[in-house]
Design an enzyme around this catalytic site. Structure first.
Site, PDB file in Angstrom:
ATOM      1  N   ASP A 108       0.171  -1.160  12.924  1.00 47.47           N
ATOM      2  CA  ASP A 108      -0.221  -1.890  11.681  1.00 47.47           C
ATOM      3  C   ASP A 108       0.371  -3.435  11.673  1.00 47.47           C
ATOM      4  O   ASP A 108       1.039  -3.705  10.627  1.00 47.47           O
ATOM      5  CB  ASP A 108       0.188  -1.039  10.508  1.00 47.47           C
ATOM      6  N   VAL A 152       8.908  -1.712  -2.957  1.00 44.32           N
ATOM      7  CA  VAL A 152       9.866  -2.288  -2.087  1.00 44.32           C
ATOM      8  C   VAL A 152      10.984  -2.738  -2.952  1.00 44.32           C
ATOM      9  O   VAL A 152      10.576  -3.673  -3.817  1.00 44.32           O
ATOM     10  CB  VAL A 152       9.630  -3.071  -0.909  1.00 44.32           C
ATOM     11  N   GLY A 174       0.662  -1.103   0.086  1.00 43.69           N
ATOM     12  CA  GLY A 174      -0.056  -0.123   0.075  1.00 43.69           C
ATOM     13  C   GLY A 174       0.688   1.388   0.091  1.00 43.69           C
ATOM     14  O   GLY A 174       0.558   2.390  -0.625  1.00 43.69           O
TER      15      GLY A 174
END
Ligand SMILES: *[C@@H]1O[C@H](CO)[C@@H](O)[C@H](O)[C@H]1NC(C)=O
Ligand SMILES: *[C@@H]1O[C@H](CO)[C@@H](O)[C@H](O)[C@H]1NC(C)=O
Ligand SMILES: *[C@@H]1O[C@H](CO)[C@@H](O)[C@H](O)[C@H]1NC(C)=O
Ligand SMILES: *[C@@H]1O[C@H](CO)[C@@H](O)[C@H](O)[C@H]1NC(C)=O
Ligand SMILES: *[C@@H]1O[C@H](CO)[C@@H](O)[C@H](O)[C@H]1NC(C)=O
Ligand SMILES: *[C@@H]1O[C@H](CO)[C@@H](O)[C@H](O)[C@H]1NC(C)=O
Length: 715
Positions: free
Chosen positions: A533, A419, A415
């Site tokens: 998260d 990476v 999101g």
């Protein structure tokens, strides 16, 4: 009439000057003469053929006067000429990361308007001239990583607008000037580490109420006791006093309270909590056992800290079971009451998968213009100065060029940005996350945040090694963790490799590791953090399947960087779902939710309503992860044709008194039958963690200790 004359004068004057250099140009050429080597030719266009120097490389002007000289990282060697002091409107000097040496000329400080003087990473030596006190507008003084020596001039305290003072890694001696804390009250960043400052820490440091990030006094020779007034610094400031010669008890108030021992090590004469050496002559009030935050044998490195909670009186196994048993009843009631709302929220949100969203560039206007406009902005100078990789770790031995030259492949789009796995020439492998563009005004905020994250060091937390900030690119550079993430390890889906289910002992090891990492975040890290998260996608597995919690603080960073359209869309989605289901308080909640896992089944139910993030949110997420690891189910379970989130499903199973084998991951059932007792114990922990009422969830420390004891009793 007068102005007309003036105009004619000016006009004639400029005519006369055409083709010959003005005074400021000459001053700059004098500067150039003191540069011995310029291997990259950065000053090649500095020559006599121009009328005025404003077009020269590294020079910025405002109304035809030089306001900025910025030539960073160009391998310039030589001396710093005093002629810069002739530039009457000079505001910003940035010569960082060159090879300049010699003393700072005191005439430099004739430019009374200097706001920022950034010379770090050179070989300057000698003292700071006392004329520095003339700079009433000085905001940013960064002389770190040089060879400056001598003591700080007392006049420094006249620079009352100083916001950043970084003198780290020099050879400064002596004590700090009198009145340091009461005068330099605008300081936001103060780093004096790695010098030889001595004397006591001034008690008026407590007046530095604007400080942010870390107050770094480490690696000096400060002596005497720690003034209790340091406690009145803002609570978020992390005070690093390591490796000095401080003595006596550590005051336990305000910003000094509940810090781990890591802020104080290297001071053999300090005593009392949170250190394990008791103060010999002090009362029982400071005996180590009275500090709830420190098992005496805690070391950040010890992964398998089985005995960690031995002394600190955690819950006994039977107590935990009793609590769990009573809680299961609680779940059934409260759970039933809540499950209606909750399951609707959760299934409408469909446990949004992070990977589902594409990262689109927000087609925004180009980066801010890099020239000085009519009002010069304070933030601009910082942006100009920060186009470089910033290491958060002394071991970082690569620079931006190496990083950009290295081979990289995409590991995943989550999101928040893309990476990459990056392999440097020397074989070092890193993970690099690209955040969006934008947010150029918020560098300070980003810096504070990222540097605090960079301080985290725990074997179960992915280490952030460096970052890079520019107007249109923001990178976070992490250790690379080789074995994929926990979601793939539980459910498969890695693609290329055949799926091998994890054994129970490996699962248990992972559960313990995650718990330890969370205990560190919650209790021992510089600030008492909330991850906010936590989910299997964020838990990476190392060489030996040891877990590393990643993406800590990412939501906030992405928010500051501002260029994450996915975050925005998630936020909109959450607003929508809340409008559907609840009409109270939904808009406030949405502001927090942009930093957390909105619409995710890992999110604690109260996170939709409560603004202030709580550690109990993480406990809930951890509980859901345990359920997933025990049952092998994904967070949405299909019962007949009905989709149900895993929490609701397990509650239903308990209500219906299903046998364990119905719940257990089928892969576990065969080999690990003898582990049944252990598995049930872990299931009970999971049920305690997913309590609807956050008050009733255990702390991560209790969870971790219970898991450790479990191992002992079964082994
Ligand atoms: C002086 O600088 C200009 C660019 O500003 C360049 O074109 C010119 O070649 C330079 N002259 C000398 C003698 O270096
Ligand atoms: C600073 O260093 C220089 C040599 O590098 C030395 O001569 C001088 O005495 C030092 N000054 C102080 C105050 O230590
Ligand atoms: C600092 O000063 C001491 C002498 O006072 C000298 O021995 C040492 O090399 C200096 N360190 C640096 C980094 O210049
Ligand atoms: C500094 O702080 C102390 C208490 O913390 C206070 O009494 C004093 O007035 C402050 N001084 C100034 C100049 O703000
Ligand atoms: C540390 O401080 C004590 C006094 O508190 C002093 O006796 C000792 O010499 C100091 N050690 C160093 C290395 O400065
Ligand atoms: C704890 O469990 C791990 C595997 O789960 C095992 O390797 C280790 O030996 C156990 N430790 C003790 C003290 O039983």
């Amino acid at each position: 009439m007068f102005s007309l004359v003036l105009f004619i004068l000016l006009f004639c004057n400029s005519q006369a000057l055409a083709g010959s250099l003005n005074d400021e140009g000459y001053a700059l050429l004098t500067f150039k003469q003191s540069i011995r080597e310029d291997p990259e030719g950065s000053l090649n266009d500095w020559n006599y053929s121009d009328g005025n120097p404003c077009s020269w490389n590294g020079i910025a002007c405002k109304e035809q006067k030089v306001v900025s000289v910025s030539i960073p990282k160009k391998k310039l060697s030589g001396f710093l000429s005093s002629s810069l002091g002739l530039l009457s409107e000079l505001r910003h000097v940035n010569l960082r990361n060159n090879k300049l040496s010699g003393n700072l000329p005191s005439q430099l400080f004739n430019s009374l308007g200097i706001q920022s003087l950034v010379l770090y990473g050179n070989s300057f030596s000698g003292p700071i001239p006392s004329e520095i006190g003339n700079l009433k507008y000085l905001q940013n003084l960064d002389l770190s990583q040089n060879l400056f020596n001598g003591s700080l001039p007392a006049s420094l305290i006249q620079c009352k607008r100083l916001k950043t003072l970084d003198l780290s890694q020099n050879n400064f001696t002596g004590s700090l000037p009198e009145g340091f804390g009461t005068n330099l009250v605008s300081l936001e960043k103060l780093d004096l580490s790695f010098n030889k400052f001595d004397g006591s820490i001034p008690s008026d440091f407590g007046n530095l109420s604007s400080l942010q990030g870390t107050l770094d006094l480490s690696h000096n020779s400060f002596s005497g006791s720690i003034p209790a007034s340091l406690g009145s610094l803002p609570e978020k400031v992390y005070i690093d006093l390591t490796y000095n010669n401080l003595s006596g008890p550590i005051p336990q108030n305000g910003a000094l309270m509940n810090r781990g021992p890591t802020a104080f090590i290297g001071n053999p004469l300090l005593c009392g909590p949170p250190l394990k050496s008791p103060c010999s002559d002090s009362s029982g009030a400071s005996s180590p056992s009275s500090n709830p935050y420190l098992p005496s044998n805690y070391t950040p490195q010890s992964d398998n800290n089985v005995n960690g909670g031995r002394k600190s009186g955690g819950l006994s196994k039977s107590a935990v079971i009793a609590i769990v048993a009573s809680d299961v009843v609680g779940i059934c009631l409260i759970g039933l009451l809540f499950s209606y709302c909750y399951s609707r929220v959760c299934s409408c949100g469909k446990c949004k998968d992070e990977n589902g969203n594409d990262h689109e560039k927000g087609g925004k206007g180009r980066k801010e213009c890099l020239c000085f406009k009519k009002d010069e902005s304070e933030t601009l100078s910082e942006n100009v100065e920060q186009y470089d990789l910033v290491p958060l770790d002394p071991q970082v031995a690569f620079d931006l060029d190496e990083l950009l030259k290295a081979s990289a492949f995409v590991l995943g789009k989550s999101g928040i940005g893309i990476v990459y796995k990056v392999v440097l020439e020397d074989g070092l492998t890193l993970a690099v996350r690209r955040l969006g563009e934008g947010g150029s005004q918020r560098f300070k905020e980003f810096q504070t945040e990222v540097e605090a994250i960079g301080k985290l060091r725990h074997p179960n937390i992915v280490t952030l090694r460096a970052y890079y900030w520019s107007v249109d690119e923001k990178l976070l550079i992490y250790d690379y963790i080789p074995n994929g993430n926990l979601a793939t390890a539980i459910h498969g889906g890695g693609g290329t490799v055949a799926f091998t289910p994890l054994s129970w002992s490996v699962r248990l090891k992972i559960m313990k590791g995650i718990a330890k990492g969370l205990v560190y975040l919650h209790e021992y890290s510089p600030k008492k953090y909330v991850h906010g998260d936590l989910k299997p996608n964020n838990i990476l597995l190392g060489q030996n399947m040891e877990p590393h919690i990643s993406d800590f603080g990412l939501g906030r960073l992405a928010n500051i960087a501002g260029g994450s359209p996915t975050l925005q869309s998630r936020r909109v989605a959450s607003e929508k779902s809340q409008q559907k289901h609840q009409s109270t308080g939904s808009f406030e909640a949405a502001t927090v939710s942009s930093t957390t896992n909105v619409g995710s089944c890992y999110q604690a139910p109260e996170a939709l309503k409560v603004l202030k993030p709580s550690q109990k949110w993480d406990v809930y997420s951890y509980g859901v992860i345990l359920l997933e690891m025990i049952t092998g189910r994904s967070t949405i379970v299909l019962v007949g044709t009905l989709e149900m989130d895993i929490v609701r499903w397990i509650q239903l199973c308990i209500e219906e008194k299903k046998p364990l084998s119905d719940v257990l991951d089928p892969h576990l059932a065969q080999d690990d039958a003898d582990k049944e007792e252990e598995i049930i114990a872990v299931l009970k922990i999971a049920l305690a963690c997913i309590q609807t009422n956050p008050e009733r969830r255990p702390t991560m420390r209790h969870v971790s200790e219970t898991l450790d004891r479990l191992n002992l009793s079964s082994g």
